[in-house]
Design a protein around this motif. Structure first.
Motif, PDB file in Angstrom:
ATOM      1  N   ASP A  58      40.408   9.303 -31.143  1.00  0.00           N
ATOM      2  CA  ASP A  58      40.250   7.724 -30.457  1.00  0.00           C
ATOM      3  C   ASP A  58      39.684   8.001 -29.183  1.00  0.00           C
ATOM      4  OD1 ASP A  58      41.530   6.781 -32.773  1.00  0.00           O
ATOM      5  OD2 ASP A  58      43.286   7.103 -31.971  1.00  0.00           O
ATOM      6  N   THR A  59      39.687   8.840 -28.491  1.00  0.00           N
ATOM      7  CA  THR A  59      39.167   9.144 -27.100  1.00  0.00           C
ATOM      8  C   THR A  59      37.963  10.339 -27.188  1.00  0.00           C
ATOM      9  OG1 THR A  59      41.062  10.540 -26.269  1.00  0.00           O
ATOM     10  CG2 THR A  59      40.918   8.122 -26.009  1.00  0.00           C
ATOM     11  N   PRO A  60      37.101  10.345 -27.714  1.00  0.00           N
ATOM     12  CA  PRO A  60      36.140  11.394 -27.862  1.00  0.00           C
ATOM     13  C   PRO A  60      35.433  11.910 -26.686  1.00  0.00           C
ATOM     14  CG  PRO A  60      35.052   9.525 -28.590  1.00  0.00           C
ATOM     15  CD  PRO A  60      36.381   9.135 -28.458  1.00  0.00           C
ATOM     16  N   LEU A  61      35.167  13.279 -26.315  1.00  0.00           N
ATOM     17  CA  LEU A  61      34.356  13.779 -25.362  1.00  0.00           C
ATOM     18  C   LEU A  61      33.105  13.899 -25.703  1.00  0.00           C
ATOM     19  CD1 LEU A  61      34.638  15.409 -22.594  1.00  0.00           C
ATOM     20  CD2 LEU A  61      34.473  17.261 -24.364  1.00  0.00           C
ATOM     21  N   GLY A  62      32.191  13.428 -24.378  1.00  0.00           N
ATOM     22  CA  GLY A  62      30.737  13.683 -24.593  1.00  0.00           C
ATOM     23  C   GLY A  62      30.447  14.900 -24.018  1.00  0.00           C
ATOM     24  N   LYS A  63      29.025  15.190 -24.165  1.00  0.00           N
ATOM     25  CA  LYS A  63      28.530  16.431 -23.890  1.00  0.00           C
ATOM     26  C   LYS A  63      27.485  16.261 -22.728  1.00  0.00           C
ATOM     27  CE  LYS A  63      31.232  19.339 -26.298  1.00  0.00           C
ATOM     28  NZ  LYS A  63      32.076  20.522 -25.572  1.00  0.00           N
ATOM     29  N   SER A  64      27.176  17.218 -21.910  1.00  0.00           N
ATOM     30  CA  SER A  64      26.174  17.252 -20.649  1.00  0.00           C
ATOM     31  C   SER A  64      25.324  18.376 -20.858  1.00  0.00           C
ATOM     32  CB  SER A  64      26.910  17.142 -19.380  1.00  0.00           C
ATOM     33  OG  SER A  64      27.633  17.968 -19.415  1.00  0.00           O
ATOM     34  N   SER A  65      24.348  18.498 -20.089  1.00  0.00           N
ATOM     35  CA  SER A  65      23.569  19.899 -19.871  1.00  0.00           C
ATOM     36  C   SER A  65      24.576  21.051 -19.808  1.00  0.00           C
ATOM     37  CB  SER A  65      22.720  19.754 -18.542  1.00  0.00           C
ATOM     38  OG  SER A  65      22.187  20.847 -18.652  1.00  0.00           O
ATOM     39  N   PRO A  66      24.489  21.855 -20.792  1.00  0.00           N
ATOM     40  CA  PRO A  66      25.363  23.142 -20.960  1.00  0.00           C
ATOM     41  C   PRO A  66      25.460  24.080 -19.592  1.00  0.00           C
ATOM     42  CG  PRO A  66      23.682  23.360 -22.262  1.00  0.00           C
ATOM     43  CD  PRO A  66      23.093  22.090 -21.604  1.00  0.00           C
ATOM     44  N   ARG A  67      26.626  24.432 -18.944  1.00  0.00           N
ATOM     45  CA  ARG A  67      26.732  25.502 -18.440  1.00  0.00           C
ATOM     46  C   ARG A  67      27.060  26.749 -19.201  1.00  0.00           C
ATOM     47  NH1 ARG A  67      31.411  27.795 -16.373  1.00  0.00           N
ATOM     48  NH2 ARG A  67      32.745  26.199 -17.552  1.00  0.00           N
ATOM     49  N   ILE A  68      27.826  26.408 -20.155  1.00  0.00           N
ATOM     50  CA  ILE A  68      28.001  27.467 -21.244  1.00  0.00           C
ATOM     51  C   ILE A  68      27.172  27.125 -22.647  1.00  0.00           C
ATOM     52  CG2 ILE A  68      29.506  28.936 -22.511  1.00  0.00           C
ATOM     53  CD1 ILE A  68      29.798  29.279 -19.563  1.00  0.00           C
ATOM     54  N   LEU A  69      26.389  27.835 -23.006  1.00  0.00           N
ATOM     55  CA  LEU A  69      25.576  27.463 -24.250  1.00  0.00           C
ATOM     56  C   LEU A  69      25.816  28.527 -25.300  1.00  0.00           C
ATOM     57  CD1 LEU A  69      23.388  25.835 -25.829  1.00  0.00           C
ATOM     58  CD2 LEU A  69      21.578  27.234 -24.667  1.00  0.00           C
ATOM     59  N   LYS A  70      26.356  28.092 -26.398  1.00  0.00           N
ATOM     60  CA  LYS A  70      26.679  28.807 -27.563  1.00  0.00           C
ATOM     61  C   LYS A  70      25.982  28.542 -28.736  1.00  0.00           C
ATOM     62  CE  LYS A  70      31.565  29.246 -26.295  1.00  0.00           C
ATOM     63  NZ  LYS A  70      32.924  29.348 -26.675  1.00  0.00           N
ATOM     64  N   ILE A  71      25.333  29.539 -29.032  1.00  0.00           N
ATOM     65  CA  ILE A  71      24.111  29.396 -30.246  1.00  0.00           C
ATOM     66  C   ILE A  71      24.584  29.958 -31.477  1.00  0.00           C
ATOM     67  CG2 ILE A  71      21.746  29.654 -30.899  1.00  0.00           C
ATOM     68  CD1 ILE A  71      20.792  29.949 -28.074  1.00  0.00           C
ATOM     69  N   SER A  72      24.821  29.099 -32.316  1.00  0.00           N
ATOM     70  CA  SER A  72      25.270  29.770 -33.990  1.00  0.00           C
ATOM     71  C   SER A  72      24.079  30.040 -34.508  1.00  0.00           C
ATOM     72  CB  SER A  72      25.860  28.793 -34.538  1.00  0.00           C
ATOM     73  OG  SER A  72      26.400  29.068 -35.820  1.00  0.00           O
ATOM     74  N   LEU A  73      23.895  31.286 -35.070  1.00  0.00           N
ATOM     75  CA  LEU A  73      22.671  31.628 -35.853  1.00  0.00           C
ATOM     76  C   LEU A  73      22.824  31.466 -37.206  1.00  0.00           C
ATOM     77  CD1 LEU A  73      22.121  35.039 -33.795  1.00  0.00           C
ATOM     78  CD2 LEU A  73      20.734  32.957 -33.656  1.00  0.00           C
ATOM     79  N   GLY A  74      24.166  31.086 -37.601  1.00  0.00           N
ATOM     80  CA  GLY A  74      24.479  31.160 -38.847  1.00  0.00           C
ATOM     81  C   GLY A  74      25.894  31.646 -39.250  1.00  0.00           C
ATOM     82  N   LEU A  75      26.424  31.567 -40.546  1.00  0.00           N
ATOM     83  CA  LEU A  75      27.800  32.283 -40.769  1.00  0.00           C
ATOM     84  C   LEU A  75      27.614  33.185 -41.644  1.00  0.00           C
ATOM     85  CD1 LEU A  75      29.818  28.817 -40.842  1.00  0.00           C
ATOM     86  CD2 LEU A  75      29.408  30.498 -38.785  1.00  0.00           C
ATOM     87  N   SER A  76      26.725  33.647 -41.939  1.00  0.00           N
ATOM     88  CA  SER A  76      26.487  34.904 -43.140  1.00  0.00           C
ATOM     89  C   SER A  76      27.038  36.170 -42.146  1.00  0.00           C
ATOM     90  CB  SER A  76      25.325  35.149 -43.489  1.00  0.00           C
ATOM     91  OG  SER A  76      24.606  34.261 -44.136  1.00  0.00           O
ATOM     92  N   CYS A  77      27.661  37.111 -43.021  1.00  0.00           N
ATOM     93  CA  CYS A  77      28.484  38.327 -42.356  1.00  0.00           C
ATOM     94  C   CYS A  77      28.370  39.347 -43.705  1.00  0.00           C
ATOM     95  CB  CYS A  77      29.895  38.069 -42.070  1.00  0.00           C
ATOM     96  SG  CYS A  77      30.640  39.628 -41.427  1.00  0.00           S
ATOM     97  N   ASN A  78      28.142  40.634 -43.203  1.00  0.00           N
ATOM     98  CA  ASN A  78      28.137  41.651 -44.288  1.00  0.00           C
ATOM     99  C   ASN A  78      29.638  42.317 -44.618  1.00  0.00           C
ATOM    100  OD1 ASN A  78      28.218  42.457 -41.234  1.00  0.00           O
ATOM    101  ND2 ASN A  78      27.346  44.569 -42.170  1.00  0.00           N
ATOM    102  N   TYR A  79      30.482  41.490 -43.723  1.00  0.00           N
ATOM    103  CA  TYR A  79      32.115  41.891 -43.796  1.00  0.00           C
ATOM    104  C   TYR A  79      32.449  40.763 -44.391  1.00  0.00           C
ATOM    105  CZ  TYR A  79      31.912  46.413 -41.440  1.00  0.00           C
ATOM    106  OH  TYR A  79      31.913  47.936 -40.956  1.00  0.00           O
ATOM    107  N   ALA A  80      33.765  41.107 -44.840  1.00  0.00           N
ATOM    108  CA  ALA A  80      34.831  39.945 -45.488  1.00  0.00           C
ATOM    109  C   ALA A  80      35.971  40.128 -44.953  1.00  0.00           C
ATOM    110  CB  ALA A  80      34.750  39.553 -46.829  1.00  0.00           C
ATOM    111  N   CYS A  81      36.417  39.709 -43.552  1.00  0.00           N
ATOM    112  CA  CYS A  81      37.828  39.783 -42.933  1.00  0.00           C
ATOM    113  C   CYS A  81      38.712  39.118 -43.498  1.00  0.00           C
ATOM    114  CB  CYS A  81      37.532  40.092 -41.559  1.00  0.00           C
ATOM    115  SG  CYS A  81      36.492  41.264 -40.890  1.00  0.00           S
TER     116      CYS A  81
END
Length: 456
Positions: A57-80
């Motif tokens: 009900d009280t969502p947060l907005g986002k601004s220019s990143p100080r910490i930028l996390k880039i998701s390349l995808g969720l594929s993995c050669n392991y299955a932990c």
């Protein structure tokens, strides 16, 4: 009146003393209300900002990143077994052709150079054909940014090690030490891979750019055993171990590896003993959380300044994929849905002003967190979990934080907490399994204290 009354043992005399602790203003006092710790000089204290209170009900907005996390995808050669991404819906795979458009978009929403850029998978090195041109372009554009990647280590080789070193990466290899067989495949069991991991360690560790990241679970409870494992592996008595907390129950795998009701006290005793004897001092989740908790009391840090433990409730911490989708965090996808029914795709960088984090629940919006003595250490567990999985994660997080809480108070006062009274769950008040009877000096002597109380 203080929120909690802590019954603590004086290890020199085994007498029991009462302390008052308030988790809202971080005060630790005696019965007369006098502080039990040497406070920091007020002249060096700063006014801490109030953390955003995020919810559906009280969502947060986002601004220019100080910490930028880039998701390349969720594929993995392991299955932990307890992977937080195991049952997350997958997007279309990213590829090298996505890099140019992503780079071209940056000036529209990254208004100042990020302090840190993190490259995430799945297993991020599965995406090396995309990661190489992306990282090289980002290094050219942001030469001062800290680069980091977490990998299972199985795809490392001499050429890749050289590239990671040249681009200034900090690298963490996820491995649970003696408990790796519970987690999944062991890259150290393959001699060429083992050699590659140790080669990268020798390259980066002297510069503080390498750690092994280990997690605890009910089949891997000893931090001292984990620390000893990596010391022997590297031959380095100063080896650093990242993470080191207890797993969250993101799914049935994490739930199965969570602590059960009869295991809480024994785990806390083991954890506290490891801390007190200096056998987990190179594990980040102990070292950093201990320092933070001690300083919260020395500075009277208010609870209003506490955000979530992952930091993704900050407006300048952003997780994105190469299509520009803004995500709750790096462990989800644009196609996945949070337990509260909201999409984990919270917007797109093309319209950053419209991004709204509706998948997070701030600790103050949960019933138990404001009443919890370890709030300043736990910081609300996972911000998007709900229901039974969040409750199981909360149980894990409480028992994980409590030995740090206890050790921090001993560090400040010389007294070892054994029981906490307050308006919170009755089954959580007995710290080490001592107080099935009233906590008195006589009871302590009748039921020997399970932690060595002599000076270490």
């Amino acid at each position: 009146m203080a929120k909690f009354v802590i019954f603590a043992v004086d290890p020199r005399s085994e007498t029991v003393m009462r302390l008052h602790y308030d988790n809202m203003d971080s005060s630790l006092t005696n019965l007369q209300g006098h502080s039990l710790v040497q406070m920091m000089d007020p002249s060096i204290q700063t006014i801490l900002p109030v953390a955003p209170v995020t919810s559906k009900d009280t969502p947060l907005g986002k601004s220019s990143p100080r910490i930028l996390k880039i998701s390349l995808g969720l594929s993995c050669n392991y299955a932990c077994e307890y992977c937080s991404q195991r049952f997350v819906a997958r997007n279309d795979e990213t590829n090298p052709e996505d890099v140019a458009d992503f780079m071209d978009s940056l000036d529209n929403w990254v208004l100042s150079p990020p302090e840190a850029i993190e490259f995430w998978g799945g297993e991020p090195l599965v995406y090396i054909k995309t990661m190489r041109p992306l990282a090289e372009a980002l290094r050219k554009k942001y030469p001062q940014a800290r680069f980091s990647v977490i990998t299972n280590g199985s795809l490392l080789n001499a050429d890749l090690n050289q590239w990671l070193d040249d681009l200034g990466f900090a690298v963490s290899v996820s491995h649970d030490g003696p408990g790796q067989h519970v987690r999944g495949p062991d890259p150290l069991a393959d001699p060429p891979t083992r050699n590659a991991i140790l080669d990268l360690y020798q390259r980066l560790a002297p510069q503080g750019r390498f750690s092994f990241n280990a997690m605890l679970n009910r089949s891997n409870q000893s931090r001292s055993a984990i620390q000893a494992f990596f010391t022997e592996l590297t031959g380095d008595p100063k080896v650093m171990i990242g993470e080191g907390g207890f797993v969250d129950a993101y799914d049935v795998g994490g739930e199965a590896l969570s602590l059960r009701s009869g295991e809480f006290h024994s785990f806390r005793r083991q954890s506290f003993k490891d801390i007190r004897q200096g056998k987990s001092d190179r594990i980040a989740s102990v070292r950093d959380r201990m320092m933070s908790f001690v300083n919260s009391i020395r500075f009277n840090r208010p609870a209003s300044s506490l955000g979530q433990k992952c930091g993704m409730d900050k407006s300048d911490s952003i997780a994105v994929d190469l299509k520009g989708n803004v995500l709750t965090c790096q462990n989800v996808s644009a196609l996945s849905t949070a337990p509260n029914g909201e999409s984990h795709r919270i917007g797109n960088v093309r319209d950053l002003t419209s991004v709204a984090l509706r998948t997070s629940t701030h600790w103050s919006k949960r019933e138990g967190c404001p009443k919890c003595p370890v709030l300043h250490i736990c910081k609300g567990a996972c911000m998007f979990l709900e229901g039974p999985l969040w409750e199981k994660s909360c149980d894990n997080a409480y028992s994980d934080a409590l030995p740090i809480f206890t050790a921090g108070i001993e560090f400040l006062t010389g007294l070892i907490p054994v029981h906490i009274e307050g308006e919170f769950r009755t089954d959580r008040k007995d710290i080490f399994g001592l107080s099935d009877q009233p906590v008195t000096p006589q009871a302590i002597k009748a039921k020997p204290f399970p932690i060595p109380v002599v000076s270490v």
